[in-house]
Structure formats: C-alpha cells, structure tokens
Design a protein around this motif. Structure first.
Motif, PDB file in Angstrom:
ATOM      1  N   ALA A  70       0.819  -1.213   0.000  1.00  0.00           N
ATOM      2  CA  ALA A  70       0.000   0.000   0.000  1.00  0.00           C
ATOM      3  C   ALA A  70       0.852   1.261   0.000  1.00  0.00           C
ATOM      4  CB  ALA A  70      -0.922   0.005   1.216  1.00  0.00           C
ATOM      5  N   ILE A  84       1.324   2.815  -3.464  1.00  0.00           N
ATOM      6  CA  ILE A  84       0.020   3.204  -4.007  1.00  0.00           C
ATOM      7  C   ILE A  84      -0.479   4.467  -3.329  1.00  0.00           C
ATOM      8  CG2 ILE A  84      -2.381   2.468  -4.230  1.00  0.00           C
ATOM      9  CD1 ILE A  84      -1.376  -0.351  -4.544  1.00  0.00           C
ATOM     10  N   SER A  85      -0.390   4.482  -1.983  1.00  0.00           N
ATOM     11  CA  SER A  85      -0.897   5.673  -1.294  1.00  0.00           C
ATOM     12  C   SER A  85      -0.002   6.867  -1.583  1.00  0.00           C
ATOM     13  CB  SER A  85      -1.003   5.421   0.208  1.00  0.00           C
ATOM     14  OG  SER A  85       0.264   5.314   0.782  1.00  0.00           O
ATOM     15  N   PHE A 108      -0.923   7.967  -5.259  1.00  0.00           N
ATOM     16  CA  PHE A 108      -2.288   8.479  -5.413  1.00  0.00           C
ATOM     17  C   PHE A 108      -2.494   9.766  -4.637  1.00  0.00           C
ATOM     18  CE2 PHE A 108      -4.783   4.464  -6.806  1.00  0.00           C
ATOM     19  CZ  PHE A 108      -4.140   4.544  -8.007  1.00  0.00           C
ATOM     20  N   ARG A 109      -1.742   9.958  -3.560  1.00  0.00           N
ATOM     21  CA  ARG A 109      -1.897  11.200  -2.797  1.00  0.00           C
ATOM     22  C   ARG A 109      -1.501  12.391  -3.672  1.00  0.00           C
ATOM     23  NH1 ARG A 109       1.149   9.967   1.332  1.00  0.00           N
ATOM     24  NH2 ARG A 109      -0.611   8.967   2.355  1.00  0.00           N
ATOM     25  N   PHE A 125      -1.088  12.376  -7.017  1.00  0.00           N
ATOM     26  CA  PHE A 125      -1.932  12.408  -8.202  1.00  0.00           C
ATOM     27  C   PHE A 125      -3.303  13.013  -7.890  1.00  0.00           C
ATOM     28  CE2 PHE A 125      -5.397   9.946 -10.208  1.00  0.00           C
ATOM     29  CZ  PHE A 125      -5.292  10.431 -11.487  1.00  0.00           C
ATOM     30  N   GLY A 126      -3.926  12.541  -6.781  1.00  0.00           N
ATOM     31  CA  GLY A 126      -5.261  13.012  -6.453  1.00  0.00           C
ATOM     32  C   GLY A 126      -5.288  14.490  -6.164  1.00  0.00           C
ATOM     33  N   ASN A 127      -4.295  14.965  -5.421  1.00  0.00           N
ATOM     34  CA  ASN A 127      -4.277  16.391  -5.084  1.00  0.00           C
ATOM     35  C   ASN A 127      -4.105  17.240  -6.321  1.00  0.00           C
ATOM     36  OD1 ASN A 127      -4.450  17.139  -2.162  1.00  0.00           O
ATOM     37  ND2 ASN A 127      -3.044  15.428  -2.049  1.00  0.00           N
ATOM     38  N   GLN A 168       2.477  19.550  -1.591  1.00  0.00           N
ATOM     39  CA  GLN A 168       2.405  18.136  -1.934  1.00  0.00           C
ATOM     40  C   GLN A 168       3.774  17.579  -2.304  1.00  0.00           C
ATOM     41  OE1 GLN A 168       0.058  16.089  -1.355  1.00  0.00           O
ATOM     42  NE2 GLN A 168      -1.187  17.759  -0.587  1.00  0.00           N
ATOM     43  N   ILE A 180       5.491  16.995   0.881  1.00  0.00           N
ATOM     44  CA  ILE A 180       4.979  15.836   1.613  1.00  0.00           C
ATOM     45  C   ILE A 180       5.451  14.544   0.970  1.00  0.00           C
ATOM     46  CG2 ILE A 180       2.824  14.572   1.977  1.00  0.00           C
ATOM     47  CD1 ILE A 180       1.636  17.284   2.779  1.00  0.00           C
ATOM     48  N   LEU A 236       7.590  11.994   3.155  1.00  0.00           N
ATOM     49  CA  LEU A 236       7.161  10.618   3.408  1.00  0.00           C
ATOM     50  C   LEU A 236       8.178   9.628   2.859  1.00  0.00           C
ATOM     51  CD1 LEU A 236       3.338  10.776   2.780  1.00  0.00           C
ATOM     52  CD2 LEU A 236       4.487  10.337   4.912  1.00  0.00           C
TER      53      LEU A 236
END
Lengths: 88, 232
Positions: free
Chosen positions: B152, B155-156, B159-160, B162-164, B214, B217, B221
């Motif tokens: 995960a 993926i997280s 996607f974090r 990408f989504g933002n 982003q 972050i 991370l």
C-alpha cells in the motif's frame, strides 16, 4: 422508451456512485481539522517548537488524507474511465 | 466521455507520446539547463547565483540529515532531485502547461523508485533473513497484513500526489469553463474577460500552495519510509 438503455442505467448509477463515494471526504476533513487543532494547542504551549510542530502536523494530515484521496480516485475512475460500461 | 486526461501529442512508431511526456521533457530541459548555467563558474568566494545554489544544496542536505540521521546523507541527492522535479512539475501549471504529476503514470513511477530503495535498503541493513522475518512479526498470522501494508505504501504515496494535483486541475478547468460561459452571458463571447483576474487567487492555492506542499509531503514521506528501512 428507448432512452432507458442499459448504458444509461450504468452511467447514471456510476454518477450516483461517484457522488456517494465522495462522502468519504468527511473523514479526512474531520481528521485534518482535529490535527490542526492539536497543532495549534501545541504551538500555544511551546511557541519555540513551531517549525517542528508544523512539519509533523502537515505530515500527519497528509497521511490522514489518504482515504479521501482514494475515494477521489474512485470517483474519477467512475466518471472519466468507467470500467463498468465495458462489461455490458 | 472526453475528460481531463492528457492529450496525445504525436506518435514515434507505435509509441504514444502524450502531453505528460512532452511536459516532462520541458521540465527536464529546464532543470538541466538551469543546473548547467548555475554551476558553470564556481569560485572560492561565492557571489550572485552561486549563493542561491549553495543555500539550496545546504538546505536539502540539512533537511535530509535532520529527518533521516547523519548516516543517510547519501540520499540527499535523490531527495533533492525528486523535490526539484516535483516542485517545478507542480508549478508548471502556472505557465498553462499540464502538470506531469496529474498523470498517475508519473507519480507511480516516482513512488516505485522509492519503493525499490526502501526494500533494497531494508535487505541491506537487516540482512535477507531479518528482512523476511520482519514480515512474520509480531505474529506469523499477520503476514498477509504486513505484505498488504508494504504494497500500500507506493500506491498511497502516488495516489496522494496524483489526487491532489488532478483535483486542483479539474477544479481549475471547471472554473475556467464557468467563467467563459458567464462572459458569454454578459455578451462577451469572443473575449472571455472574466477569465482574466478571478482565477489568480485559485491558482495561488491550487498550483502554488498545494503544489509545493504536496511535493514537500511526497519527499518527506519518502524520507520517513527510507529512514525506517535503514533502521534509523
């Protein structure tokens, strides 16, 4: 009555599903707000550690945001790259 | 439904070259030419642009060692490269180009890099036996959960970002369409005047604030995960 095709039903249900899925946006909102509140409290108590507190808070908020982003991605897939239409 | 996906620019043989790839080339050219111009004439006593470069490199080095510990200074170039690429990539929306990070391929490729580094270092620092054993802790029953948790991560992470960025992109293009239709309502169909000033404040939030935050972050991370893997 040829407006009600199978495709129309799938598209309508997908749009509803995308909308309902975005209810998941509630969770990160509450969580991030809670983290921001705690961060503010911490800065109030220890103003000299503001940089560290802000960094940790942003990191925690970014992790808390994950579920909301997942639901956003699912909603985007349902609207723009719907896999269900291919199954018809 | 024609959506907000990247346009296809041209083909090389059978390979599709999308807008994402072209904008990534633009960013690469900007970064490479920028680096070449800025580091050409280094002197013992810095002046002008050299000061800026030194401050940037120092900041990234200190930031990495602060988060990951002194022994992980070797990761500073990787972290710095990703940070510069993501920052320029997210900010390029201000020039009217499509940010490459709004394509899940870009973000997933970057997070796969981090994923490989995490597991390579995990094996390197805790030996193969320790690495495998880590999946059966604290109880052997939790093995599937540990594997899922590790899968995960990329993926997280991807996607974090990408989504933002994509969320911002969609909101911005909806706003532009709305302003164009408002302009045509007040009889200015050929020149959508309302698009001139109103989007600025949204660009400041979605492109500048959200973009820089982003990329910070993502890098942060990555550092935390890699730092975990090196047993810091």
């Amino acid at each position: 009555m040829d407006l009600v095709t199978a495709k129309a039903i799938v598209l309508g249900a997908s749009a509803l599903g995308a909308g309902i899925g975005m209810i998941a946006g509630l969770g990160p909102g509450i969580g991030q707000g809670y983290a921001a509140g705690k961060g503010t409290e911490a800065v109030g108590r220890q103003p000299e550690a503001q940089a560290d507190i802000t960094r940790t808070m942003l990191l925690g908020q970014a992790v808390a945001e994950t579920t909301g982003i997942y639901s956003l991605v699912i909603a985007l897939i349902l609207i723009f790259a719907n896999p269900l239409i291919g199954l018809l | 439904m024609e959506g907000f996906g990247p346009r296809i620019m041209f083909y090389i043989g059978d390979i599709v070259i999308s807008e994402t790839v072209v904008v990534t080339w633009v960013i690469m050219a900007m970064l490479i030419i920028g680096a070449w111009l800025l580091t050409r004439n280094f002197e013992k006593i810095p002046k002008g642009a050299q000061n800026v470069v030194e401050v940037l490199v120092d900041t990234i080095n200190n930031f990495t060692t602060e988060t990951m510990g002194e022994k992980n200074r070797v990761f500073a170039p990787y972290i710095g490269t990703i940070f510069l690429f993501l920052t320029v990539g997210n900010l390029i929306g201000l020039l009217g180009l499509r940010p490459p990070t709004s394509d899940v391929n870009t973000t997933f490729a970057l997070s796969m890099l981090t994923f490989v580094i995490i597991h390579y270092n995990s094996i390197k620092y805790s030996s193969l036996g320790g690495y495998v054993k880590g999946y059966f802790e604290p109880f052997p029953v939790l093995f599937p959960m540990n594997v899922l948790g590790d899968l995960a991560t990329p993926i997280s992470l991807s996607f974090r970002l990408f989504g933002n960025v994509t969320g911002g992109l969609i909101v911005m293009s909806l706003l532009y369409q709305a302003l164009a239709s408002f302009s045509s309502m007040i009889g200015l169909k050929t020149i959508p005047v309302l698009q001139a000033v109103i989007p600025v404040v949204f660009h400041v939030y979605f492109d500048m604030f959200s973009g820089i935050l982003q990329s910070f972050i993502f890098v942060m991370l990555s550092m935390v995960f890699i730092g975990d893997a090196t047993g810091d």
